[in-house]
Motif scaffolding. Structure first.
Motif, PDB file in Angstrom:
ATOM      1  N   GLY A 133       4.438  -6.150  -4.871  1.00  0.00           N
ATOM      2  CA  GLY A 133       3.274  -5.818  -5.808  1.00  0.00           C
ATOM      3  C   GLY A 133       2.824  -7.177  -6.157  1.00  0.00           C
ATOM      4  O   GLY A 133       3.274  -8.104  -6.029  1.00  0.00           O
TER       5      GLY A 133
ATOM      6  N   ASP B 156       6.345  -0.292  -3.533  1.00  0.00           N
ATOM      7  CA  ASP B 156       6.209   0.753  -4.820  1.00  0.00           C
ATOM      8  C   ASP B 156       7.436   1.741  -4.753  1.00  0.00           C
ATOM      9  O   ASP B 156       7.332   3.048  -5.010  1.00  0.00           O
ATOM     10  CB  ASP B 156       4.775   1.651  -4.856  1.00  0.00           C
ATOM     11  CG  ASP B 156       3.696   0.688  -5.117  1.00  0.00           C
ATOM     12  OD1 ASP B 156       3.974  -0.510  -5.772  1.00  0.00           O
ATOM     13  OD2 ASP B 156       2.422   0.751  -4.565  1.00  0.00           O
TER      14      ASP B 156
ATOM     15  N   PRO C  67       4.671   2.821  -8.458  1.00  0.00           N
ATOM     16  CA  PRO C  67       4.550   1.338  -8.737  1.00  0.00           C
ATOM     17  C   PRO C  67       4.823   0.759 -10.108  1.00  0.00           C
ATOM     18  O   PRO C  67       4.925  -0.405 -10.395  1.00  0.00           O
ATOM     19  CB  PRO C  67       2.795   1.392  -8.646  1.00  0.00           C
ATOM     20  CG  PRO C  67       2.354   2.856  -8.642  1.00  0.00           C
ATOM     21  CD  PRO C  67       3.426   3.521  -8.005  1.00  0.00           C
TER      22      PRO C  67
ATOM     23  N   LYS D 118       1.501  -5.921 -11.979  1.00  0.00           N
ATOM     24  CA  LYS D 118       2.680  -5.359 -12.513  1.00  0.00           C
ATOM     25  C   LYS D 118       3.447  -6.122 -13.398  1.00  0.00           C
ATOM     26  O   LYS D 118       3.371  -7.501 -13.397  1.00  0.00           O
ATOM     27  CB  LYS D 118       3.681  -5.201 -11.123  1.00  0.00           C
ATOM     28  CG  LYS D 118       3.080  -3.933 -10.058  1.00  0.00           C
ATOM     29  CD  LYS D 118       4.355  -3.838  -9.205  1.00  0.00           C
ATOM     30  CE  LYS D 118       3.856  -2.823  -8.090  1.00  0.00           C
ATOM     31  NZ  LYS D 118       4.956  -2.293  -7.270  1.00  0.00           N
TER      32      LYS D 118
END
Length: 309
Positions: free
Chosen positions: A219, A280, A6, A252
């Motif tokens: 994400g 990810d 990630p 993120k």
């Protein structure tokens, strides 16, 4: 295993990868993940066509990237995914550039918008996130097939979806909220489910002619995509993500959020994995309603009818 996860960034994904001689189209290239995706691909040698609603802004981003990468080959193309006419014009402009295409990254999108309709009468989120990209993709297929023939490797179409697709399936009977009350969360979720379904059917129809398709969950990242969200909307997002503690707290970075798209576009690890849903920098699993081949075929046929104007 590639060791990615990630927190992996675009530059880490592309370390050691030479994209010279390859050409990519990136939509939504004037901000956030689109700008980072275009920059990263250009840094690895790809010629990049930056497609965005504001062509002047796309040209300015191209200039900024050239400031970092002086020998980058960059082109700016105006495209409003909420207007079929401009999508067709953008495809013609890309045709004029005269390059076979190796990569198409369908990155642009809108999220949780107030009710609105596109220039062609489609609900704004479904029309922009799905139908605009569907039409652009189908118009560019001949160039992607040319790229595959030239390079001897499949061209890749990467479409940015979201894990939000899990919340609601596409309503094939009323995708544009003509009969049902508008709900911004339902509309966004169905548009992201449509992104996955398009990937499934694109792979089914065109794998034999040199196309590999992937859908990507980038994400959670703070970008301009959240510009329409109110405090109440963020509270609703928090409620919907209650099963994933820390999801909204651990955002993120933009380079990490763009990394899975870049990995999908370039990684040899994905050879033969066309049609997959990625997250990810790994292969994930989409919800059943977004991976159903019968629904995918039906949505494709509906999308052809809606965009044939």
């Amino acid at each position: 295993m590639n060791g990615f996860g990630p927190d992996t960034t675009t530059d880490e994904v592309l370390a050691g990868i030479d994209l010279r001689g390859r050409t990519a189209v990136v939509t939504g290239a004037t901000s956030g993940l689109g700008t980072e995706t275009a920059r990263a691909l250009a840094a690895s040698g790809a010629a990049v066509i930056l497609a965005a609603r504001d062509g002047t802004a796309a040209a300015a981003v191209a200039d900024r990237i050239r400031g970092e990468i002086p020998d980058a080959e960059l082109h700016a193309v105006a495209v409003d995914l909420a207007d079929v006419r401009t999508v067709r014009a953008a495809a013609r402009r890309i045709d004029e550039i005269g390059r076979p295409l190796d990569l198409l990254l369908n990155n642009a999108g809108v999220m949780y918008t107030p009710f609105g309709r596109t220039a062609d009468g489609f609900e704004l989120q479904f029309g922009t996130n799905h139908l605009g990209h569907f039409l652009l993709t189908t118009l560019l297929l001949p160039h992607l097939q040319d790229g595959a023939r030239r390079s001897g490797t499949p061209a890749r179409v990467v479409t940015v979806s979201s894990d939000a697709h899990r919340a609601h399936a596409v309503d094939l009977g009323d995708p544009n909220f003509v009969e049902r009350p508008y709900d911004k969360f339902v509309a966004y979720a169905q548009s992201k489910a449509a992104n996955v379904l398009m990937t499934v059917e694109l792979q089914h129809r065109y794998a034999d002619s040199g196309i590999q398709a992937f859908a990507v969950h980038p994400g959670v990242c703070a970008t301009g995509l959240s510009r329409y969200m109110s405090r109440d909307d963020f509270a609703e997002m928090k409620r919907m993500s209650a099963g994933k503690p820390g999801l909204l707290a651990n955002l993120k970075s933009i380079p990490a959020a763009a990394a899975t798209s870049v990995w999908a576009a370039t990684s040899a690890d994905l050879d033969g994995a066309g049609g997959a849903y990625l997250a990810d920098c790994g292969i994930g699993r989409a919800s059943a309603h977004a991976a159903d081949p019968v629904t995918a075929a039906a949505l494709w046929e509906l999308s052809e009818r809606l965009t044939a104007r």
